[in-house]
Design an enzyme around this catalytic site. Structure first.
Site, PDB file in Angstrom:
ATOM      1  N   CYS A  54       0.799  -1.187   0.123  1.00  9.87           N
ATOM      2  CA  CYS A  54       0.064  -0.189  -0.030  1.00  9.87           C
ATOM      3  C   CYS A  54       1.009   1.343  -0.003  1.00  9.87           C
ATOM      4  CB  CYS A  54      -0.959   0.053   1.318  1.00  9.87           C
ATOM      5  SG  CYS A  54      -0.159  -0.810   2.654  1.00  9.87           S
ATOM      6  N   ASP A  86      -1.669  -2.379   8.614  1.00  3.02           N
ATOM      7  CA  ASP A  86      -2.476  -3.395   9.520  1.00  3.02           C
ATOM      8  C   ASP A  86      -2.368  -4.664   8.831  1.00  3.02           C
ATOM      9  OD1 ASP A  86      -3.360  -1.326  10.675  1.00  3.02           O
ATOM     10  OD2 ASP A  86      -5.390  -1.420  10.619  1.00  3.02           O
ATOM     11  N   CYS A 127      -2.222   3.486   3.409  1.00 10.46           N
ATOM     12  CA  CYS A 127      -3.045   2.234   4.293  1.00 10.46           C
ATOM     13  C   CYS A 127      -3.808   2.943   5.327  1.00 10.46           C
ATOM     14  CB  CYS A 127      -1.567   1.492   4.910  1.00 10.46           C
ATOM     15  SG  CYS A 127      -2.161   0.007   5.685  1.00 10.46           S
ATOM     16  N   ASP A 128      -4.384   2.064   6.065  1.00 10.65           N
ATOM     17  CA  ASP A 128      -5.670   2.439   6.773  1.00 10.65           C
ATOM     18  C   ASP A 128      -5.518   3.786   7.539  1.00 10.65           C
ATOM     19  OD1 ASP A 128      -6.150  -0.144   5.692  1.00 10.65           O
ATOM     20  OD2 ASP A 128      -6.641  -0.865   7.598  1.00 10.65           O
ATOM     21  N   LYS A 129      -4.445   3.737   8.582  1.00 11.90           N
ATOM     22  CA  LYS A 129      -4.387   4.772   9.532  1.00 11.90           C
ATOM     23  C   LYS A 129      -3.737   5.901   8.801  1.00 11.90           C
ATOM     24  CE  LYS A 129      -6.382   1.971  12.122  1.00 11.90           C
ATOM     25  NZ  LYS A 129      -6.365   0.779  11.060  1.00 11.90           N
ATOM     26  N   CYS A 209      -5.400  -2.784   0.320  1.00 11.60           N
ATOM     27  CA  CYS A 209      -6.373  -3.845  -0.090  1.00 11.60           C
ATOM     28  C   CYS A 209      -7.515  -3.424  -0.877  1.00 11.60           C
ATOM     29  CB  CYS A 209      -6.583  -4.181   1.430  1.00 11.60           C
ATOM     30  SG  CYS A 209      -5.528  -4.751   2.517  1.00 11.60           S
ATOM     31  N   GLU A 461      -7.245  -4.342  15.842  1.00  8.04           N
ATOM     32  CA  GLU A 461      -8.109  -5.123  15.073  1.00  8.04           C
ATOM     33  C   GLU A 461      -8.259  -6.530  14.853  1.00  8.04           C
ATOM     34  OE1 GLU A 461      -7.624  -4.058  11.038  1.00  8.04           O
ATOM     35  OE2 GLU A 461      -8.372  -2.003  11.330  1.00  8.04           O
ATOM     36  N   SER A 487     -11.185  -5.148  11.326  1.00  8.46           N
ATOM     37  CA  SER A 487     -10.792  -4.872  10.035  1.00  8.46           C
ATOM     38  C   SER A 487     -11.925  -4.493   9.082  1.00  8.46           C
ATOM     39  CB  SER A 487     -10.002  -6.062   9.451  1.00  8.46           C
ATOM     40  OG  SER A 487      -9.956  -5.769   8.124  1.00  8.46           O
TER      41      SER A 487
END
Length: 585
Positions: A54, A86, A127-129, A209, A461, A487
């Site tokens: 990512c 993550d 990425c996520d955060k 993702c 998560e 998640s």
């Protein structure tokens, strides 16, 4: 394009006047020209690293953003910050670093911008955060800002003729499939050799993702809230068009400086409501219920979990994306992307069209330029949605007085109510072992506590546990609640963000084995059959929060600073407490 008067820009403190000759000598040392030194200095922040796919292409895209800044008479100054990814932190102690990294990203971007007096920010994250962290910094600093998503990963596919279970053959694969495949292998329905075939092909490129997990959810938010150029988040990371969007974002930030449009002019209360609508209608990640309040906090706006869930409740779910649906980010992009989704919301009167965007035009004006309609396959017309309420639902009750959240996208109506006895686990590992060893029963409600922001610490998560349950064919036969997180790839009746958390003495800390728990996503209920009197007695006998091994360092600091889940698990007083604006110093 006009050239810029720097007399009121922050960078004047490091470039203008005789007293700044030492500072300018540093810029000359880096090969900058006199013209470049006296132009606006634009921070180009990336979360590039070699931790995961990512982030791996962000460096390339940053070069394009810098070209855009230069083309519009600005001087880009690239810098990087951390990311905790993550997918790699999942299922072990490393996940405790994930949510805390959101604060670290916002803090380090703020400190870099302040320390070097940059005038504006182009932020790239993958990425996520890192997405909410970067946007939080933009709102906190309140500078002209444009957000750029690094793009999603391409879907994987098993080679033709490969020996894999039929359900994995001849279809798109994502990392979610790999987590669920672990459950299959543990269950004896997949061999280790088949697992090894899939792990080599599930993730075939750079990018985040591919399903509507947290990264793509927050990428959609970046467009809906106005910080990113419309349609910029959809193209997968390897696509050349990503570089064009990056270049356009560099040009756009210079336009915002010229017009004096800053992040909080864009991120208003109405803009946050637009963002929550997009999460709901796409079946987005429950983590948005944490990140939107945290972003609003930076602007001094009260926009809490309950406010987010109110919008989720009356927003149709009409975009068919994984994990609850069939398609991935690439499919949504090819169907017209976020603008098609926003136009459907607009047709139903569910969008604030007057909100400002990163182009300097309103959201409605930008949407007028996008003429593609819902294709009826990935994006359904809003009149015929997948379900009439959002793909994410808020719950409340005597077990969660401050609320909780569950993703119901793709969940049949008959599975949206669950009543069962509590199986108590004091941490995620204990629950995962129970799943591995099959020491649980159909109908159980897994209670995983001490995983909140303070108590974990870090609010981990739970994808490893939930995916293993799905892989064992038990995803619909048990439920799970936690004061931690799930998640964006989690599916099944999995309730997270239960507040107050166990470490703060919430009711989840007082549950006992066998307590009868009711989860009802239709009524919005999360309750336990314990009277107020019995709950009070249990509280009297409660021995206090579980002791943590994290007694120093970054996680200790985070645990001692972090606030309530429903307010976004933030670590500082936010916009309401400010006594100055960075740009005005």
């Amino acid at each position: 394009m006009t050239k810029f008067d720097k007399s009121k820009l922050p960078s004047r403190h490091v470039t203008e006047g005789p007293s700044r000759a030492p500072h300018r000598s540093y810029y000359y040392a880096m090969g900058m020209t006199e013209t470049e030194i006296h132009q606006p200095l634009i921070g180009v922040a990336t979360c590039w690293n070699e931790a995961a796919p990512c982030n791996i292409s962000l460096n390339r895209q940053a070069q394009s953003a810098k070209m855009g800044v230069k083309a519009a008479f600005g001087t880009p100054r690239e810098f990087t910050t951390i990311t905790v990814t993550d997918g790699l932190a999942m299922g072990h102690e490393g996940m405790r670093s994930s949510l805390a990294s959101r604060e670290a990203i916002a803090d380090t971007v703020e400190l870099t911008m302040r320390g070097h007096c940059y005038d504006a920010l182009v932020g790239l994250a993958g990425c996520d955060k890192s997405l909410p962290g970067m946007m939080m910094a933009m709102i906190r600093l309140n500078v002209p800002s444009v957000f750029v998503y690094g793009g999603s990963i391409l879907p994987g596919r098993a080679p033709e003729g490969a020996k894999v279970p039929a359900e994995y053959a001849d279809r798109d694969l994502t990392v979610q499939d790999m987590f669920e495949a672990v459950g299959h292998q543990q269950n004896g329905t997949m061999t280790e050799a088949e697992l090894e075939i899939l792990e080599r092909v599930a993730c075939p490129s750079a990018g985040a993702c591919g399903g509507q997990f947290t990264a793509n959810t927050m990428a959609c938010v970046s467009e809906a809230i106005g910080l990113a150029l419309l349609n910029s988040s959809g193209a997968p990371a390897p696509f050349e068009s990503r570089d064009e969007y990056s270049k356009a974002s560099g040009i756009a930030v210079m336009n915002l400086i010229e017009k004096n449009i800053r992040a909080r002019d864009i991120c208003t209360r109405e803009a946050f409501e637009n963002a929550a609508r997009v999460v709901a209608c796409t079946g987005g990640s429950t983590n948005a219920g944490l990140h939107l309040p945290a972003m609003a906090h930076e602007a001094g706006i009260d926009f809490f979990l309950e406010d987010v869930c109110d919008i989720f409740r009356d927003t149709p779910y009409f975009v068919d994306l994984k994990p609850g649906g069939q398609y991935v980010a690439k499919d949504l992009y090819e169907a017209g992307g976020v603008p098609v989704v926003l136009n459907e919301l607009r047709r139903a009167g569910l969008l604030h069209e007057d909100c400002m965007t990163a182009t300097g035009y309103s959201l409605g004006e930008e949407l007028d330029k996008h003429t593609l309609k819902a294709d009826g396959r990935v994006v359904y017309p809003i009149e015929t949605p997948l379900t009439k309420t959002g793909g994410v639902v808020g719950l409340k009750g005597n077990l969660a007085p401050e609320g909780a959240i569950v993703k119901v996208a793709g969940m049949e109506a008959q599975h949206q109510r669950f009543v069962g006895p509590a199986r108590i686990f004091e941490c995620e590992q204990d629950a995962f072992e129970a799943v591995q060893n099959r020491t649980y029963n159909e109908g159980d409600v897994f209670v995983i506590r001490n995983e909140g922001p303070a108590g974990g610490p870090g609010m981990r998560e739970m994808l490893a546990t939930t995916a293993a349950l799905s892989g064992q064919g038990m995803g619909k036969k048990v439920a799970l609640i936690t004061d931690g997180r799930f998640s964006g790839a989690t599916r099944g009746f999995c309730v997270g963000h239960v507040g107050p958390e166990a470490a703060h003495g919430g009711p989840i800390a007082l549950l006992q084995e066998g307590d009868l728990i009711t989860l009802d996503a239709v009524k919005g209920e999360l309750s336990v059959n314990i009277s107020d009197e019995d709950m009070a007695e249990r509280r009297t006998n409660w021995k206090g929060p579980r002791e943590t091994i994290y007694a120093s360092g970054a996680l200790w600091k985070y645990a001692n600073q972090v606030g309530e889940i429903y307010k976004g698990a933030v670590t500082h007083p936010g916009g309401k407490a400010e006594k100055h604006e960075y740009w005005d110093l």
